[in-house]
Scaffold this motif. Structure first.
Motif, mmCIF file in Angstrom:
data_model
loop_
_atom_site.group_PDB
_atom_site.id
_atom_site.type_symbol
_atom_site.label_atom_id
_atom_site.label_comp_id
_atom_site.label_asym_id
_atom_site.label_seq_id
_atom_site.Cartn_x
_atom_site.Cartn_y
_atom_site.Cartn_z
ATOM 1 N N GLU A 28 0.826 -1.206 0.000
ATOM 2 C CA GLU A 28 0.000 0.000 0.000
ATOM 3 C C GLU A 28 0.863 1.258 0.000
ATOM 4 O OE1 GLU A 28 -2.622 2.129 3.335
ATOM 5 O OE2 GLU A 28 -3.439 0.205 2.711
ATOM 6 N N THR A 29 1.882 1.292 0.846
ATOM 7 C CA THR A 29 2.770 2.453 0.914
ATOM 8 C C THR A 29 3.563 2.603 -0.378
ATOM 9 O OG1 THR A 29 2.956 2.290 3.318
ATOM 10 C CG2 THR A 29 4.672 3.534 2.181
ATOM 11 N N ALA A 30 4.100 1.496 -0.883
ATOM 12 C CA ALA A 30 4.878 1.543 -2.120
ATOM 13 C C ALA A 30 4.021 2.041 -3.284
ATOM 14 C CB ALA A 30 5.458 0.165 -2.433
ATOM 15 N N ALA A 31 2.799 1.553 -3.380
ATOM 16 C CA ALA A 31 1.898 1.969 -4.456
ATOM 17 C C ALA A 31 1.520 3.443 -4.318
ATOM 18 C CB ALA A 31 0.651 1.092 -4.471
ATOM 19 N N VAL A 33 3.356 5.833 -2.989
ATOM 20 C CA VAL A 33 4.508 6.643 -3.401
ATOM 21 C C VAL A 33 4.597 6.683 -4.915
ATOM 22 C CG1 VAL A 33 7.033 6.800 -3.402
ATOM 23 C CG2 VAL A 33 5.830 6.263 -1.282
ATOM 24 N N GLN A 34 4.486 5.536 -5.563
ATOM 25 C CA GLN A 34 4.591 5.495 -7.016
ATOM 26 C C GLN A 34 3.484 6.311 -7.692
ATOM 27 O OE1 GLN A 34 7.146 4.373 -8.972
ATOM 28 N NE2 GLN A 34 8.060 4.303 -6.940
ATOM 29 N N ALA A 35 2.276 6.208 -7.176
ATOM 30 C CA ALA A 35 1.164 6.977 -7.742
ATOM 31 C C ALA A 35 1.397 8.474 -7.569
ATOM 32 C CB ALA A 35 -0.149 6.562 -7.086
ATOM 33 N N ALA A 36 1.892 8.872 -6.406
ATOM 34 C CA ALA A 36 2.150 10.290 -6.141
ATOM 35 C C ALA A 36 3.290 10.812 -7.007
ATOM 36 C CB ALA A 36 2.449 10.501 -4.661
ATOM 37 N N VAL A 37 4.331 10.006 -7.194
ATOM 38 C CA VAL A 37 5.456 10.395 -8.048
ATOM 39 C C VAL A 37 4.968 10.581 -9.485
ATOM 40 C CG1 VAL A 37 7.593 9.534 -9.115
ATOM 41 C CG2 VAL A 37 7.303 9.427 -6.638
ATOM 42 N N THR A 38 4.190 9.630 -9.972
ATOM 43 C CA THR A 38 3.675 9.700 -11.339
ATOM 44 C C THR A 38 2.786 10.930 -11.527
ATOM 45 O OG1 THR A 38 3.812 7.299 -11.563
ATOM 46 C CG2 THR A 38 2.353 8.454 -13.094
ATOM 47 N N ALA A 39 1.894 11.160 -10.582
ATOM 48 C CA ALA A 39 0.986 12.308 -10.671
ATOM 49 C C ALA A 39 1.770 13.619 -10.659
ATOM 50 C CB ALA A 39 -0.020 12.274 -9.526
ATOM 51 N N HIS A 40 2.775 13.715 -9.781
ATOM 52 C CA HIS A 40 3.566 14.940 -9.707
ATOM 53 C C HIS A 40 4.351 15.154 -10.995
ATOM 54 C CE1 HIS A 40 5.762 18.292 -8.070
ATOM 55 N NE2 HIS A 40 6.896 17.691 -8.362
ATOM 56 N N ALA A 41 4.916 14.088 -11.538
ATOM 57 C CA ALA A 41 5.684 14.205 -12.778
ATOM 58 C C ALA A 41 4.799 14.686 -13.919
ATOM 59 C CB ALA A 41 6.322 12.861 -13.125
ATOM 60 N N GLU A 42 3.608 14.127 -14.014
ATOM 61 C CA GLU A 42 2.686 14.542 -15.071
ATOM 62 C C GLU A 42 2.289 16.005 -14.906
ATOM 63 O OE1 GLU A 42 -0.538 11.737 -14.890
ATOM 64 O OE2 GLU A 42 0.640 10.155 -15.845
ATOM 65 N N GLN A 43 1.989 16.401 -13.677
ATOM 66 C CA GLN A 43 1.571 17.777 -13.407
ATOM 67 C C GLN A 43 2.703 18.766 -13.670
ATOM 68 O OE1 GLN A 43 2.422 19.604 -10.247
ATOM 69 N NE2 GLN A 43 1.118 21.325 -10.699
ATOM 70 N N ALA A 44 3.936 18.362 -13.341
ATOM 71 C CA ALA A 44 5.087 19.250 -13.507
ATOM 72 C C ALA A 44 5.674 19.191 -14.918
ATOM 73 C CB ALA A 44 6.170 18.895 -12.477
ATOM 74 N N GLY A 45 5.264 18.187 -15.695
ATOM 75 C CA GLY A 45 5.781 18.052 -17.050
ATOM 76 C C GLY A 45 7.217 17.569 -17.110
ATOM 77 N N VAL A 46 7.585 16.712 -16.152
ATOM 78 C CA VAL A 46 8.940 16.160 -16.123
ATOM 79 C C VAL A 46 8.869 14.636 -16.109
ATOM 80 C CG1 VAL A 46 9.969 18.161 -14.986
ATOM 81 C CG2 VAL A 46 9.081 16.305 -13.608
ATOM 82 N N ASP A 47 9.993 14.019 -16.378
ATOM 83 C CA ASP A 47 10.076 12.566 -16.400
ATOM 84 C C ASP A 47 9.867 11.988 -14.995
ATOM 85 O OD1 ASP A 47 11.043 10.136 -18.072
ATOM 86 O OD2 ASP A 47 12.239 10.046 -16.226
ATOM 87 N N ARG A 48 9.070 10.941 -14.898
ATOM 88 C CA ARG A 48 8.768 10.316 -13.613
ATOM 89 C C ARG A 48 10.038 9.817 -12.917
ATOM 90 N NH1 ARG A 48 8.106 5.685 -11.087
ATOM 91 N NH2 ARG A 48 8.682 4.388 -12.846
ATOM 92 N N TYR A 49 10.954 9.289 -13.682
ATOM 93 C CA TYR A 49 12.188 8.773 -13.090
ATOM 94 C C TYR A 49 13.036 9.892 -12.489
ATOM 95 C CZ TYR A 49 10.734 4.509 -15.352
ATOM 96 O OH TYR A 49 10.004 3.419 -15.732
ATOM 97 N N GLN A 50 13.011 11.062 -13.099
ATOM 98 C CA GLN A 50 13.737 12.200 -12.535
ATOM 99 C C GLN A 50 13.120 12.629 -11.208
ATOM 100 O OE1 GLN A 50 13.492 14.936 -15.838
ATOM 101 N NE2 GLN A 50 15.639 14.566 -16.352
ATOM 102 N N VAL A 51 11.784 12.619 -11.143
ATOM 103 C CA VAL A 51 11.105 12.953 -9.888
ATOM 104 C C VAL A 51 11.470 11.932 -8.820
ATOM 105 C CG1 VAL A 51 8.870 13.199 -8.733
ATOM 106 C CG2 VAL A 51 9.194 14.144 -11.019
ATOM 107 N N GLU A 52 11.426 10.658 -9.174
ATOM 108 C CA GLU A 52 11.733 9.605 -8.209
ATOM 109 C C GLU A 52 13.171 9.721 -7.700
ATOM 110 O OE1 GLU A 52 11.384 4.767 -7.681
ATOM 111 O OE2 GLU A 52 10.747 5.682 -9.554
ATOM 112 N N MET A 53 14.109 9.969 -8.594
ATOM 113 C CA MET A 53 15.503 10.113 -8.171
ATOM 114 C C MET A 53 15.693 11.320 -7.266
ATOM 115 S SD MET A 53 17.811 8.874 -11.465
ATOM 116 C CE MET A 53 17.474 10.377 -12.337
ATOM 117 N N ALA A 54 15.070 12.441 -7.616
ATOM 118 C CA ALA A 54 15.179 13.646 -6.788
ATOM 119 C C ALA A 54 14.570 13.406 -5.414
ATOM 120 C CB ALA A 54 14.494 14.819 -7.473
#
Length: 66
Positions: A28-31, A33-54
């Motif tokens: 549940e926690t892992a999912a 985080v991944q959903a929040a990272v993906t949503a933030h990346a889409e909203q910010a217009g950046v690559d999801r992997y860059q958001v996750e690494m940052a």
């Protein structure tokens, strides 16, 4: 390019990191985080992997002040 990370995303990753260190990461926690990272990346217009690494750098690899 510095990626802006919202406080709620940082808090979610901190919770996940604490669970990982305790050997108790839940799906549940892992999912969440991944959903929040993906949503933030889409909203910010950046690559999801860059958001996750940052995010991981911000939470897991903090440098002591001094």
């Amino acid at each position: 390019m510095a990626i802006e990370l919202p406080d709620d995303l940082i808090a979610l990753e901190e919770r996940a990191w604490q669970e990982i260190q305790a050997g108790q990461l839940t799906a549940e926690t892992a999912a969440a985080v991944q959903a929040a990272v993906t949503a933030h990346a889409e909203q910010a217009g950046v690559d999801r992997y860059q958001v996750e690494m940052a995010l991981k750098r911000a939470v897991r690899h903090t440098e002591p002040e001094g």
